[in-house]
Design a protein around this motif. Structure first.
Motif: not given
Ligand code: S3P
Length: 168
Positions: A10-12, A57-59, A80-82, A119-121
């Motif tokens: 996750f982020m962070g 962004f996801r593309r 985090g969203g990969v 942005p998601l937070l």
């Molecule tokens: C995202 C995490 C971000 C970044 C985008 C989306 C996510 O990266 O890819 O803001 O969906 O969790 P970090 O995990 O490096 O903050």
């Protein structure tokens, strides 16, 4: 030839900071997918989201995974969203060993609080958003080869734990 080490979480959760340390210790090249996306797009991720939306962004993220994965000897820090995309997961697994940096929602909230580049937070209740997203993503993160609980660890300690795995 050596497979890549892929840090997800996750982020962070510390993917970028740990990834840099890890790469230094193992004498591997460090790459950060978000940084590469920003370089290619010539704008920060927050701007990609606000101008073109998350789907765009996801593309781009998916294209970056396709491009980077086949290389060898990398430590890859992923956004985090990969994990949300099945093809990303297949590519990352095929070319690397996945390490999940896990952390509790409380710790994630503390680590991400006050930063404006995710942005998601940027919502009225980021804590609730973190809990919701974590619940959705946990089963995906859990598909990793290894999980390190970073909740009570600092960057050096997390790096040390991962080194133990790869130096075996
Ligand atoms: C995202 C995490 C971000 C970044 C985008 C989306 C996510 O990266 O890819 O803001 O969906 O969790 P970090 O995990 O490096 O903050």
């Amino acid at each position: 030839m050596k497979k890549n080490i892929v840090l997800i979480g996750f982020m962070g959760s510390g993917k970028t900071s740990v990834g840099k340390e890890l790469a230094k210790s193992l004498n591997l090249k460090f790459v950060d997918l978000d940084t590469m996306i920003e370089a290619e797009e010539k704008r920060p991720i927050s701007q990609i989201f606000s101008q073109d939306g998350e789907a765009y962004f996801r593309r781009i993220e998916k294209e970056m995974v396709r491009k980077v994965c086949p290389d060898r000897g990398l430590v890859i820090a992923c956004g985090g969203g990969v994990v949300l995309d099945t093809e990303n997961m297949q590519n990352l697994k095929q070319h690397g060993t996945l390490v999940y940096l896990k952390a509790s929602p409380e710790v994630i909230f503390k680590r991400t609080e006050g930063y404006k580049h995710r942005p998601l937070l940027i919502v009225s209740d980021p804590k609730k958003r973190i809990e919701e997203l974590l619940t959705l993503r946990e089963p995906l993160y859990a598909q990793s080869d290894y999980t390190i609980d970073t909740t009570h660890l600092n960057i050096a300690q997390v790096t040390e734990q991962i080194l133990k795995i790869f130096k075996k």
